[in-house]
Scaffold this active site. Structure first.
Site, PDB file in Angstrom:
ATOM      1  N   SER A 290       0.855  -1.188   0.000  1.00  0.00           N
ATOM      2  CA  SER A 290       0.000   0.000   0.000  1.00  0.00           C
ATOM      3  C   SER A 290       0.894   1.241   0.000  1.00  0.00           C
ATOM      4  O   SER A 290       2.118   1.146   0.114  1.00  0.00           O
ATOM      5  CB  SER A 290      -0.882  -0.003   1.251  1.00  0.00           C
ATOM      6  OG  SER A 290      -0.047   0.114   2.399  1.00  0.00           O
TER       7      SER A 290
ATOM      8  N   ASP B  30      -1.400  -1.575  -3.820  1.00  0.00           N
ATOM      9  CA  ASP B  30      -2.737  -1.693  -3.224  1.00  0.00           C
ATOM     10  C   ASP B  30      -3.283  -0.278  -2.982  1.00  0.00           C
ATOM     11  O   ASP B  30      -2.606   0.564  -2.384  1.00  0.00           O
ATOM     12  CB  ASP B  30      -2.578  -2.457  -1.893  1.00  0.00           C
ATOM     13  CG  ASP B  30      -3.896  -2.934  -1.320  1.00  0.00           C
ATOM     14  OD1 ASP B  30      -4.881  -3.017  -2.071  1.00  0.00           O
ATOM     15  OD2 ASP B  30      -3.921  -3.240  -0.096  1.00  0.00           O
TER      16      ASP B  30
ATOM     17  N   GLU C 218     -11.740   0.028  -8.716  1.00  0.00           N
ATOM     18  CA  GLU C 218     -12.736  -0.310  -7.687  1.00  0.00           C
ATOM     19  C   GLU C 218     -14.007   0.486  -7.929  1.00  0.00           C
ATOM     20  O   GLU C 218     -13.968   1.684  -8.215  1.00  0.00           O
ATOM     21  CB  GLU C 218     -12.205  -0.011  -6.280  1.00  0.00           C
ATOM     22  CG  GLU C 218     -13.267  -0.252  -5.190  1.00  0.00           C
ATOM     23  CD  GLU C 218     -12.723  -0.287  -3.765  1.00  0.00           C
ATOM     24  OE1 GLU C 218     -11.574  -0.721  -3.577  1.00  0.00           O
ATOM     25  OE2 GLU C 218     -13.458   0.129  -2.853  1.00  0.00           O
TER      26      GLU C 218
ATOM     27  N   HIS D 103     -11.638  -7.558  -1.680  1.00  0.00           N
ATOM     28  CA  HIS D 103     -10.814  -6.890  -0.660  1.00  0.00           C
ATOM     29  C   HIS D 103     -11.335  -7.296   0.710  1.00  0.00           C
ATOM     30  O   HIS D 103     -12.425  -7.846   0.832  1.00  0.00           O
ATOM     31  CB  HIS D 103     -10.916  -5.369  -0.818  1.00  0.00           C
ATOM     32  CG  HIS D 103     -10.043  -4.848  -1.909  1.00  0.00           C
ATOM     33  ND1 HIS D 103      -9.024  -3.952  -1.681  1.00  0.00           N
ATOM     34  CD2 HIS D 103     -10.019  -5.119  -3.233  1.00  0.00           C
ATOM     35  CE1 HIS D 103      -8.420  -3.682  -2.825  1.00  0.00           C
ATOM     36  NE2 HIS D 103      -9.007  -4.368  -3.788  1.00  0.00           N
ATOM     37  N   GLY D 104     -10.543  -6.953   1.718  1.00  0.00           N
ATOM     38  CA  GLY D 104     -10.999  -7.205   3.089  1.00  0.00           C
ATOM     39  C   GLY D 104     -11.397  -8.652   3.291  1.00  0.00           C
ATOM     40  O   GLY D 104     -12.403  -8.942   3.924  1.00  0.00           O
ATOM     41  N   SER D 105     -10.586  -9.582   2.748  1.00  0.00           N
ATOM     42  CA  SER D 105     -11.016 -10.983   2.746  1.00  0.00           C
ATOM     43  C   SER D 105     -10.229 -11.863   3.697  1.00  0.00           C
ATOM     44  O   SER D 105     -10.074 -13.056   3.468  1.00  0.00           O
ATOM     45  CB  SER D 105     -10.962 -11.534   1.326  1.00  0.00           C
ATOM     46  OG  SER D 105     -11.987 -10.924   0.572  1.00  0.00           O
TER      47      SER D 105
ATOM     48  N   ASP E 119      -4.587  -9.263   4.526  1.00  0.00           N
ATOM     49  CA  ASP E 119      -3.588  -8.554   5.318  1.00  0.00           C
ATOM     50  C   ASP E 119      -3.796  -8.822   6.809  1.00  0.00           C
ATOM     51  O   ASP E 119      -2.894  -9.249   7.520  1.00  0.00           O
ATOM     52  CB  ASP E 119      -3.653  -7.049   5.010  1.00  0.00           C
ATOM     53  CG  ASP E 119      -2.472  -6.274   5.599  1.00  0.00           C
ATOM     54  OD1 ASP E 119      -1.590  -6.901   6.228  1.00  0.00           O
ATOM     55  OD2 ASP E 119      -2.416  -5.047   5.442  1.00  0.00           O
TER      56      ASP E 119
HETATM   57 ZN   LIG Z   1      -8.490  -3.028   0.032  1.00  0.00          ZN
END
Ligand SMILES: [Zn+2]
Length: 337
Positions: free
Chosen positions: A50, A83, A142, A220-222, A265
Site C-alpha cells: 500500500s 494496493d 474499484e 478486498h478485506g477478505s 492482510d
Molecule cells: Zn483493500
C-alpha cells in the site's frame, strides 16, 4: 523469473478455475514468509504494498527486497502490486519503480476518504489504464466502497457495487480487474457476528461475473480472522475484541464465480502478533529480535500456505509461461475488442 504481469497470473487462474492470494507486505520477514509459502505449495503469488507500506519500507528498500525474492525463488511467478493507489501520480510512481500491477482506487477521492463520483472514478482510472497498458502493467479498479479503514484509507461507509454501473465502468476504463464491494470491510472488525447472506452479498458477485465474464473480480478485506489467531493474541496479553472475517467457504464460492484475486492482510498481522506475544510472555528474558521474528515469520508462512491451498493456487506455479511486452499488448488489444 522476473516479476510477472498480474494480468497473466489472473488469466491463468481463470483458466484453471482458482484464486490467487494477494498478500500485503511491509518488511523483509513478510516477504520471506510469503515466498517460502509459495515454494512450499508451488504457488504463483501476488505481493502487494500500500502507500503506507511504501512510505514505511521506503521504495528503494522495497524494490530491492522484491528483487531478492525473484532471484532466490526463480520457480515462483510473482506479481508486485500497488494496493489502493489514491491518485494517478501514486500509480505512475509505482510503475516507474517496477510494479507490474497497480490499483487505481477512484472510488474515493485523492484524500482516500471522500467517496468520489462515478465520473471522477472513470476519468482517473482510464488515465492510469492508458499509462499502464502501454508498459505491460495491469490495472485494478474499484467500484463501490468497502467498510472499514486501513492505513488511513477508507470512507468507513459501505456502498455496494451496482452491476449495471460495473459494466459501464469496465467498458469505459479498460481495466483488467475489478474490486467489488459486496459488504466486506478492511481490518479485523468486519462483522459483529458470523456473516450470513444479509451482510455478505455473494449473489452480487454472481451477477457481476455473469455480466462481466472476462473481468477478473477482486475481493478486498477478505481475511477470515480465524478465531484461534484472535485467541492466541488475547491469550498472551492482547485485547482484541470479538471479531469475525469472511469465511473461507464464501471466498471459495466467489472463486467459482469469477473472483481471481483475494486480498489478505489482517490475518497475517494476527499470526505475526500472536507469535511475537507468545515469545514475550513465555520467554521474557529474551531480547534478540530474531527470537521473536523467526516464529513470527514461521506463523505467517503457515497461514499463507494454508490460504494458498484453500484458494486453489497451490501446484500452479508451473502454469505460467513468460510473455513479452508485445505479446502482453496483443492480449490487451484482444481484450479491448
Ligand atoms: Zn483493500
Amino acid at each position: 523469473m522476473a516479476l510477472v504481469s498480474m494480468r497473466q497470473l489472473l488469466d491463468e487462474a481463470a483458466k484453471g478455475g482458482y484464486g490467487v492470494g494477494a498478500f500485503n507486505v511491509n518488511n523483509m520477514e513478510q516477504i520471506q514468509a510469503i515466498m517460502e509459502a509459495a515454494r512450499e505449495t508451488a504457488s504463483p503469488v501476488i505481493i502487494q504494498a500500500s502507500r503506507g507500506a511504501r512510505s514505511y519500507t521506503n521504495d528503494t528498500f522495497l524494490w530491492h527486497l522484491m528483487q531478492a525474492a525473484v532471484e532466490l525463488y526463480p520457480e515462483i511467478p510473482v506479481s508486485l502490486h500497488l494496493d489502493h493507489g489514491n491518485e494517478p501520480a501514486t500509480c505512475i510512481s509505482a510503475i516507474e519503480l517496477g510494479f507490474t500491477s497497480v490499483m487505481m482506487d477512484g472510488s474515493l477521492e485523492a484524500d482516500g476518504k471522500t467517496p468520489a463520483s462515478f465520473e471522477y472514478n472513470v476519468a482517473v482510472t482510464k488515465e492510469v489504464v492508458e499509462y499502464a497498458h502501454a508498459r505491460g502493467v495491469t490495472v485494478e479498479g474499484e467500484l463501490g466502497t468497502l467498510g472499514g479503514i486501513e492505513d488511513g484509507h477508507g470512507s468507513g461507509e459501505v456502498h455496494l457495487t451496482d452491476p449495471d454501473q460495473a459494466v459501464e465502468f469496465v467498458e469505459a476504463t479498460g481495466i483488467d480487474a475489478l474490486a467489488v464491494a459486496i459488504g466486506t470491510s478492511h481490518g479485523a472488525y468486519k462483522f459483529s457476528k458470523e456473516p450470513d447472506g444479509e451482510v455478505l452479498k455473494m449473489d452480487l458477485i454472481k451477477e457481476i461475473h455473469r455480466r462481466l465474464p472476462d473481468t477478473h473480480l477482486v475481493m478486498h478485506g477478505s481475511s477470515s480472522v480465524p478465531q484461534e489467531l484472535v485467541a492466541e493474541v488475547n491469550k498472551y496479553g492482547g485485547s482484541l475484541k470479538p471479531a469475525w472475517g469472511v469465511p473461507m467457504r464464501e471466498i471459495q464460492l466467489g472463486i467459482q464465480h469469477g473472483v481471481r484475486k483475494i486480498n489478505v492482510d489482517t490475518d497475517s498481522r494476527l499470526a505475526i502478533t500472536g507469535a511475537i506475544r507468545k515469545v514475550f510472555v513465555e520467554s521474557p528474558e529474551k531480547f534478540d529480535p530474531r527470537d521473536y521474528l523467526k516464529p513470527a515469520r514461521a506463523a505467517m508462512q503457515a497461514l499463507v500456505a494454508s490460504k494458498m491451498r484453500d484458494f486453489g493456487q497451490a501446484g500452479h506455479a508451473d502454469d505460467y509461461a513468460s510473455l513479452s511486452l508485445a505479446e502482453m499488448n496483443d492480449r490487451y488489444a484482444t481484450a479491448a475488442v
